[in-house]
Design a protein around this motif. Structure first.
Motif, PDB file in Angstrom:
ATOM      1  N   ALA A  22       0.830  -1.205   0.000  1.00 12.19           N
ATOM      2  CA  ALA A  22       0.000   0.000   0.000  1.00 12.19           C
ATOM      3  C   ALA A  22       0.867   1.259   0.000  1.00 12.19           C
ATOM      4  O   ALA A  22       0.553   2.238  -0.697  1.00 12.19           O
ATOM      5  N   THR A  23       1.964   1.237   0.740  1.00 12.85           N
ATOM      6  CA  THR A  23       2.877   2.385   0.757  1.00 12.85           C
ATOM      7  C   THR A  23       3.414   2.666  -0.638  1.00 12.85           C
ATOM      8  O   THR A  23       3.447   3.817  -1.088  1.00 12.85           O
ATOM      9  N   ARG A  24       3.841   1.613  -1.345  1.00 15.31           N
ATOM     10  CA  ARG A  24       4.376   1.802  -2.696  1.00 15.31           C
ATOM     11  C   ARG A  24       3.313   2.373  -3.638  1.00 15.31           C
ATOM     12  O   ARG A  24       3.610   3.231  -4.468  1.00 15.31           O
ATOM     13  N   LEU A  25       2.090   1.902  -3.527  1.00 11.37           N
ATOM     14  CA  LEU A  25       1.020   2.433  -4.368  1.00 11.37           C
ATOM     15  C   LEU A  25       0.783   3.913  -4.077  1.00 11.37           C
ATOM     16  O   LEU A  25       0.625   4.719  -5.003  1.00 11.37           O
ATOM     17  N   LEU A  26       0.775   4.284  -2.812  1.00  8.83           N
ATOM     18  CA  LEU A  26       0.609   5.691  -2.446  1.00  8.83           C
ATOM     19  C   LEU A  26       1.765   6.534  -2.971  1.00  8.83           C
ATOM     20  O   LEU A  26       1.557   7.616  -3.526  1.00  8.83           O
ATOM     21  N   GLN A  27       2.982   6.043  -2.820  1.00  8.44           N
ATOM     22  CA  GLN A  27       4.155   6.782  -3.297  1.00  8.44           C
ATOM     23  C   GLN A  27       4.138   6.955  -4.809  1.00  8.44           C
ATOM     24  O   GLN A  27       4.686   7.923  -5.329  1.00  8.44           O
ATOM     25  N   VAL A  34      -7.431   2.056   2.718  1.00 10.28           N
ATOM     26  CA  VAL A  34      -6.874   0.929   3.468  1.00 10.28           C
ATOM     27  C   VAL A  34      -7.812   0.490   4.583  1.00 10.28           C
ATOM     28  O   VAL A  34      -8.568   1.289   5.153  1.00 10.28           O
ATOM     29  N   TRP A  35      -7.727  -0.815   4.897  1.00  5.57           N
ATOM     30  CA  TRP A  35      -8.521  -1.404   5.980  1.00  5.57           C
ATOM     31  C   TRP A  35      -7.697  -2.502   6.628  1.00  5.57           C
ATOM     32  O   TRP A  35      -6.943  -3.210   5.959  1.00  5.57           O
ATOM     33  N   ASN A  36      -7.868  -2.648   7.916  1.00  4.77           N
ATOM     34  CA  ASN A  36      -7.247  -3.736   8.647  1.00  4.77           C
ATOM     35  C   ASN A  36      -8.144  -4.084   9.828  1.00  4.77           C
ATOM     36  O   ASN A  36      -8.865  -3.224  10.342  1.00  4.77           O
ATOM     37  N   ARG A  37      -8.111  -5.354  10.239  1.00  2.69           N
ATOM     38  CA  ARG A  37      -8.924  -5.763  11.395  1.00  2.69           C
ATOM     39  C   ARG A  37      -8.558  -4.943  12.622  1.00  2.69           C
ATOM     40  O   ARG A  37      -9.417  -4.598  13.422  1.00  2.69           O
ATOM     41  N   THR A  38      -7.282  -4.636  12.780  1.00  2.00           N
ATOM     42  CA  THR A  38      -6.829  -3.739  13.843  1.00  2.00           C
ATOM     43  C   THR A  38      -6.644  -2.371  13.203  1.00  2.00           C
ATOM     44  O   THR A  38      -5.701  -2.144  12.462  1.00  2.00           O
ATOM     45  N   ALA A  41      -3.378  -0.248  12.606  1.00  4.75           N
ATOM     46  CA  ALA A  41      -2.382  -0.648  11.612  1.00  4.75           C
ATOM     47  C   ALA A  41      -2.465   0.223  10.359  1.00  4.75           C
ATOM     48  O   ALA A  41      -1.527   0.254   9.562  1.00  4.75           O
ATOM     49  N   CYS A  42      -3.554   0.954  10.196  1.00  3.16           N
ATOM     50  CA  CYS A  42      -3.735   1.833   9.032  1.00  3.16           C
ATOM     51  C   CYS A  42      -3.235   3.253   9.270  1.00  3.16           C
ATOM     52  O   CYS A  42      -3.103   4.030   8.326  1.00  3.16           O
ATOM     53  N   ASP A  43      -2.971   3.612  10.498  1.00  3.99           N
ATOM     54  CA  ASP A  43      -2.657   5.003  10.840  1.00  3.99           C
ATOM     55  C   ASP A  43      -1.512   5.594  10.029  1.00  3.99           C
ATOM     56  O   ASP A  43      -1.619   6.702   9.501  1.00  3.99           O
ATOM     57  N   ASP A  47      -1.687   8.682   7.318  1.00  3.11           N
ATOM     58  CA  ASP A  47      -0.794   9.846   7.390  1.00  3.11           C
ATOM     59  C   ASP A  47      -0.085  10.099   6.063  1.00  3.11           C
ATOM     60  O   ASP A  47       0.259  11.239   5.746  1.00  3.11           O
ATOM     61  N   LEU A  48       0.125   9.033   5.274  1.00  6.81           N
ATOM     62  CA  LEU A  48       0.766   9.176   3.952  1.00  6.81           C
ATOM     63  C   LEU A  48      -0.214   9.580   2.856  1.00  6.81           C
ATOM     64  O   LEU A  48       0.191   9.811   1.720  1.00  6.81           O
ATOM     65  N   GLY A  49      -1.510   9.608   3.185  1.00  2.61           N
ATOM     66  CA  GLY A  49      -2.503  10.026   2.202  1.00  2.61           C
ATOM     67  C   GLY A  49      -3.552   8.999   1.842  1.00  2.61           C
ATOM     68  O   GLY A  49      -4.424   9.269   1.018  1.00  2.61           O
ATOM     69  N   ALA A  50      -3.487   7.826   2.440  1.00  5.12           N
ATOM     70  CA  ALA A  50      -4.521   6.817   2.180  1.00  5.12           C
ATOM     71  C   ALA A  50      -5.833   7.252   2.831  1.00  5.12           C
ATOM     72  O   ALA A  50      -5.853   8.035   3.775  1.00  5.12           O
TER      73      ALA A  50
END
Length: 160
Positions: A22-27, A34-38, A41-43, A47-50
């Motif tokens: 996901a980081t590479r896609l944002l960059q 983004v989604w995660n059960r916790t 984990a998305c924070d 912050d990068l724009g997701a």
């Protein structure tokens, strides 16, 4: 080369592998939710724009990428998004699943006219997080889209 980076991408599973993808896609300038059960984990990605993804909004994303822990997690997440999937969406799974679970989830997706190429069983050996951080994600996605016959002109030269 032109490539539409405005196609909305949903990414489910922000563990070691998913967060790097996901980081590479944002960059690379893609619109990623983004989604995660916790949730925490998305924070860093938010912050990068997701965008923070509500699973009930999954139909708004033509491409859904998943990178989940195991069969149980994949089934649980699929059951949460299944009611909201729409025809012509593409699900690309990078999870480590059993062949049985892979085939089962792909069949369920196909019943909804959702394309689900290859699933996790095609990623052997599994990608290394360091390779993903270096920009090898495009090769993984191209392999999945190629298996579907989805037009991929130019993406093979895109480093993400």
């Amino acid at each position: 080369m032109s490539f539409d980076r405005h196609i909305k991408i949903a990414f489910l599973g922000m563990g070691l592998m998913g967060s790097r993808m996901a980081t590479r896609l944002l960059q690379a300038g893609f619109e990623v939710a983004v989604w995660n059960r916790t949730r925490s984990a998305c924070d860093a990605l938010i912050d990068l724009g997701a965008t923070d993804l509500a699973l009930q909004k999954i139909a708004e994303y033509p491409i859904v990428l998943t990178c989940l822990a195991d069969d149980k997690a994949a089934l649980s997440v699929y059951e949460q998004i299944e009611p909201f999937l729409t025809a012509k969406q593409v699900i690309i799974d990078f999870s480590s699943l059993s062949v049985e679970q892979t085939l089962s989830l792909a069949a369920r997706a196909e019943q909804k006219q959702v394309l689900a190429p290859g699933q996790g069983r095609n990623l052997r050996p599994a990608p290394d997080p360091v390779d993903l951080a270096r920009g090898q994600l495009a090769a993984l996605i191209v392999a999945r889209l190629h298996a579907l016959g989805v037009p991929i002109a130019g993406i093979d030269r895109l480093k993400i």
